[in-house]
Design a protein around this motif. Structure first.
Motif, PDB file in Angstrom:
ATOM      1  N   SER A 341       1.280  -0.930  -0.256  1.00  0.00           N
ATOM      2  CA  SER A 341       0.599  -0.085   0.005  1.00  0.00           C
ATOM      3  C   SER A 341       0.638   0.871   0.072  1.00  0.00           C
ATOM      4  O   SER A 341       0.538   1.885  -0.736  1.00  0.00           O
ATOM      5  N   GLU A 342       2.266   1.472   1.116  1.00  0.00           N
ATOM      6  CA  GLU A 342       3.056   2.849   0.922  1.00  0.00           C
ATOM      7  C   GLU A 342       3.391   2.498  -0.025  1.00  0.00           C
ATOM      8  O   GLU A 342       2.977   3.881  -1.070  1.00  0.00           O
ATOM      9  N   LYS A 343       3.514   1.731  -1.274  1.00  0.00           N
ATOM     10  CA  LYS A 343       4.419   2.097  -2.721  1.00  0.00           C
ATOM     11  C   LYS A 343       3.226   2.170  -3.662  1.00  0.00           C
ATOM     12  O   LYS A 343       3.805   3.768  -4.447  1.00  0.00           O
ATOM     13  N   ILE A 344       1.943   1.902  -3.498  1.00  0.00           N
ATOM     14  CA  ILE A 344       0.897   2.258  -4.766  1.00  0.00           C
ATOM     15  C   ILE A 344       0.784   3.966  -4.166  1.00  0.00           C
ATOM     16  O   ILE A 344       0.430   4.789  -5.158  1.00  0.00           O
ATOM     17  N   ILE A 345       0.221   4.094  -2.980  1.00  0.00           N
ATOM     18  CA  ILE A 345       0.126   5.285  -2.830  1.00  0.00           C
ATOM     19  C   ILE A 345       1.587   6.529  -3.135  1.00  0.00           C
ATOM     20  O   ILE A 345       0.969   7.169  -3.537  1.00  0.00           O
ATOM     21  N   ASP A 346       2.042   5.933  -3.005  1.00  0.00           N
ATOM     22  CA  ASP A 346       3.319   6.916  -3.491  1.00  0.00           C
ATOM     23  C   ASP A 346       3.681   7.115  -4.625  1.00  0.00           C
ATOM     24  O   ASP A 346       3.881   8.011  -4.813  1.00  0.00           O
ATOM     25  N   ILE A 347       3.436   6.465  -5.416  1.00  0.00           N
ATOM     26  CA  ILE A 347       3.419   6.498  -7.017  1.00  0.00           C
ATOM     27  C   ILE A 347       2.112   7.330  -7.432  1.00  0.00           C
ATOM     28  O   ILE A 347       2.701   8.057  -8.316  1.00  0.00           O
ATOM     29  N   ALA A 348       0.855   6.584  -6.805  1.00  0.00           N
ATOM     30  CA  ALA A 348       0.279   8.004  -7.102  1.00  0.00           C
ATOM     31  C   ALA A 348       0.089   9.740  -6.737  1.00  0.00           C
ATOM     32  O   ALA A 348       0.277  10.363  -7.651  1.00  0.00           O
ATOM     33  N   TYR A 349       0.670   9.990  -4.960  1.00  0.00           N
ATOM     34  CA  TYR A 349       1.387  10.841  -5.097  1.00  0.00           C
ATOM     35  C   TYR A 349       2.175  10.868  -6.169  1.00  0.00           C
ATOM     36  O   TYR A 349       2.174  12.506  -6.854  1.00  0.00           O
ATOM     37  N   LYS A 350       3.913  10.893  -6.952  1.00  0.00           N
ATOM     38  CA  LYS A 350       4.630  11.049  -7.515  1.00  0.00           C
ATOM     39  C   LYS A 350       3.709  12.341  -8.966  1.00  0.00           C
ATOM     40  O   LYS A 350       4.017  13.335  -9.543  1.00  0.00           O
ATOM     41  N   ILE A 351       2.896  11.039  -9.491  1.00  0.00           N
ATOM     42  CA  ILE A 351       2.064  10.466 -10.974  1.00  0.00           C
ATOM     43  C   ILE A 351       1.582  11.880 -10.528  1.00  0.00           C
ATOM     44  O   ILE A 351       1.764  12.826 -12.028  1.00  0.00           O
ATOM     45  N   THR A 352       0.810  11.901 -10.046  1.00  0.00           N
ATOM     46  CA  THR A 352      -0.345  13.561  -9.148  1.00  0.00           C
ATOM     47  C   THR A 352       0.471  14.671  -9.538  1.00  0.00           C
ATOM     48  O   THR A 352      -0.257  15.783  -9.351  1.00  0.00           O
ATOM     49  N   SER A 353       1.706  14.599  -8.603  1.00  0.00           N
ATOM     50  CA  SER A 353       2.312  15.495  -8.395  1.00  0.00           C
ATOM     51  C   SER A 353       2.747  16.549  -9.433  1.00  0.00           C
ATOM     52  O   SER A 353       2.846  18.093  -9.971  1.00  0.00           O
ATOM     53  N   LEU A 354       2.270  16.022 -10.997  1.00  0.00           N
ATOM     54  CA  LEU A 354       2.930  16.335 -12.203  1.00  0.00           C
ATOM     55  C   LEU A 354       2.071  17.284 -12.639  1.00  0.00           C
ATOM     56  O   LEU A 354       2.672  18.485 -12.712  1.00  0.00           O
ATOM     57  N   GLN A 355       0.760  17.439 -12.273  1.00  0.00           N
ATOM     58  CA  GLN A 355      -0.416  18.447 -13.100  1.00  0.00           C
ATOM     59  C   GLN A 355       0.252  18.999 -11.591  1.00  0.00           C
ATOM     60  O   GLN A 355      -0.397  20.490 -11.705  1.00  0.00           O
TER      61      GLN A 355
END
Length: 540
Positions: A341-355
């Motif tokens: 879960s920590e890896k999944i949420i961290d990846i989602a955070y990184k991708i959305t941080s682009l916007q």
């Protein structure tokens, strides 16, 4: 696929109705063998009215155990990689048997995978375009502004007006650079002319007149230095935000290109949909949160996650608030309960941080553009006095923008602008009036207090009222504040000619200035005529 399979089952059942009636299984087998031309059909079985196998077809001859059911009950369902369809066969409204078809969904799955691959390639393309755009913005916007800031600091430090800023393009910043270089050239020319004129005045008017001219020059240079310091800070702030956002985009893009394909392929199918929904909701969230709202949401989300026994609940709550996911967090519980879960949420955070980084760049660029526009309009120095039809509020707003660095430290600004007409005026000279009065107000409040600005019409005048909550002017000194060289500031912090210059400029416009003061409230009201008294002074 389901509708086509039901239609095929109905047609084949109609062809098998007569063989079932006459118990001719050979004809039914012959009919089923025609299923060979349909690549997706793997199994076809015809049952008689006793639910016994009457005829059967297996693609490639591979027999597979088939689930049987009530003969007169039609049904269909998807399971594993197949679609199963059972349909009753009637002859003259009498049940003759049923037909069962099993169709492979392999081709459908391949199409879905192709669509996912296409979407992923599109995402990568958009990220690359985003990265290129960020680099272009940095080159086009940041570099010219940095050169301008560097030159401004050098001029402020050394007083060398022969410095020139190199022009990089013909856009708005390029126009500003041209105007800035013209301003420096004119300042240098005027400085040289002032030196020559000072020498002449020394011979005719004596030491007193020479000292007065130097003080006036000192006042102007002091105002320019104060504005330059504030503008440099105001431009550096958005530049810092742009650099930070570009760094985040670079790091995240490297991660997405290298690790995202591996991650998304390893993510279980049942979690992919929830993962994409989480990112989509984050990207759609546009509202910003105050520090107080962030604390409240973190606390509430932490309680919800702890209620569902989610480990590291506070850490997840903190990330969710950063991603602006503050509503209905229960729908992400499957992701949070996963071992990764920590890896999944961290990846989602990184991708959305682009916007979010892109939006930060857009906001910072807009802020820098406003400061540049205000500096451009407030720093023009003409070779002759020019009467123009202008908006007085625009000049006040330009000066407020340039003093924003001092204002935002603790001054609350209240503005109430009524609809007022444009008037003929010496726009650049009025900017000096707004600069002097606003600077005095900020100084009087010691960077903390309330600044109230109003613009309205009163009879034949446009009135600009500027009120500060500073310590006020003593009654015995209020009649002296417009006298040359009189100042309430400590020695060395003011020449005492700013308000004198302002009064002369206002009187030149055939206007008037009033002041009212008591501890906690000082108001300067500037009255400028609306009528066309000055039109006869306009040069043809």
């Amino acid at each position: 696929m389901k509708n086509n399979t039901i239609i095929n089952a109905t047609l084949i059942g109609d062809y098998c109705a007569v063989p079932l009636l006459f118990n001719s299984s050979e004809n039914a087998v012959e009919t089923l063998d025609k299923l060979e031309i349909i690549p997706s059909v793997k199994v076809g079985i015809v049952y008689n009215d006793k639910n016994e196998i009457f005829a059967q077809f297996y693609k490639n001859g591979e027999k597979t155990p088939i689930e049987n059911s009530e003969i007169n009950t039609p049904w269909n369902k998807f399971e594993n990689d197949y679609l199963s369809v059972s349909h009753p066969i009637y002859y003259e409204n009498k049940l003759a048997g049923k037909i069962y078809l099993r169709v492979s969904t392999e081709q459908l799955s391949l199409k879905i995978k192709d669509y996912l691959l296409t979407m992923f390639l599109l995402l990568i393309s958009l990220l690359i375009v985003n990265y290129i755009l960020a680099l272009w913005l940095q080159r086009v916007l940041s570099e010219p502004i940095l050169n301008l800031t560097k030159a401004t600091k050098e001029i402020s430090k050394e007083g060398n007006y022969q410095v020139r800023v190199q022009k990089k393009g013909n856009d708005e910043i390029g126009i500003l650079v041209d105007e800035y270089n013209k301003m420096l050239a004119q300042i240098y020319e005027r400085e040289e002319a002032l030196k020559l004129r000072t020498n002449e005045l020394t011979q005719t008017l004596g030491d007193l007149k020479q000292t007065q001219e130097k003080l006036i020059n000192s006042e102007k240079l002091a105002a320019l230095g104060q504005l330059i310091a504030g503008v440099a800070h105001e431009i550096n702030t958005p530049l810092g935000a742009i650099r930070s956002s570009i760094g985040n985009i670079k790091n995240t893009l490297i991660f997405v290109l290298k690790e995202y394909p591996i991650f998304i392929n390893e993510l279980p199918e049942k979690l992919k949909k929830e993962f994409f929904i989480l990112m989509d909701n984050s990207l759609k969230s546009k509202h910003s949160l105050t520090s107080k709202e962030e604390r409240v949401f973190k606390k509430n989300i932490t309680k919800i996650l702890e209620k569902h026994n989610i480990e590291n609940a506070y850490s997840f709550a903190d990330t969710f608030v950063d991603m602006l996911l503050v509503d209905n967090v229960e729908k992400y519980l499957d992701l949070l309960k996963n071992k990764d879960s920590e890896k999944i949420i961290d990846i989602a955070y990184k991708i959305t941080s682009l916007q979010r980084s892109t939006e930060n760049i857009e906001f910072a660029a807009d802020r820098a553009s406003k400061v540049v526009f205000a500096l451009k309009n407030s720093s023009r120095i003409n070779n002759y006095e020019e009467l123009i039809l202008a908006d007085i509020i625009e000049g006040v707003e330009n000066v407020l923008t340039l003093y924003n660095n001092q204002i935002k430290q603790g001054i609350e600004v209240s503005k109430k602008y009524e609809e007022i007409p444009k008037i003929y005026c010496y726009f650049d000279e009025l900017n000096q009036v707004w600069t002097n009065i606003l600077h005095n107000a900020i100084y009087a409040m010691d960077l903390k207090g309330k600044l109230d600005i109003k613009a309205y019409t009163e009879k034949e005048y446009v009135v600009v009222s500027i009120t500060d909550s500073g310590k006020g002017i003593p009654p015995e000194e209020i009649d002296k504040i417009f006298d040359p060289f009189f100042s309430t500031k400590p020695t060395g912090e003011g020449t005492g000619i700013g308000l004198d210059i302002s009064k002369r400029i206002i009187e030149k416009h055939q206007g008037k200035i009033k002041v009212e003061s008591r501890p906690g409230k000082t108001t300067f009201s500037i009255y400028l005529p609306i009528n066309k008294k000055l039109e006869n002074q306009i040069k043809p």
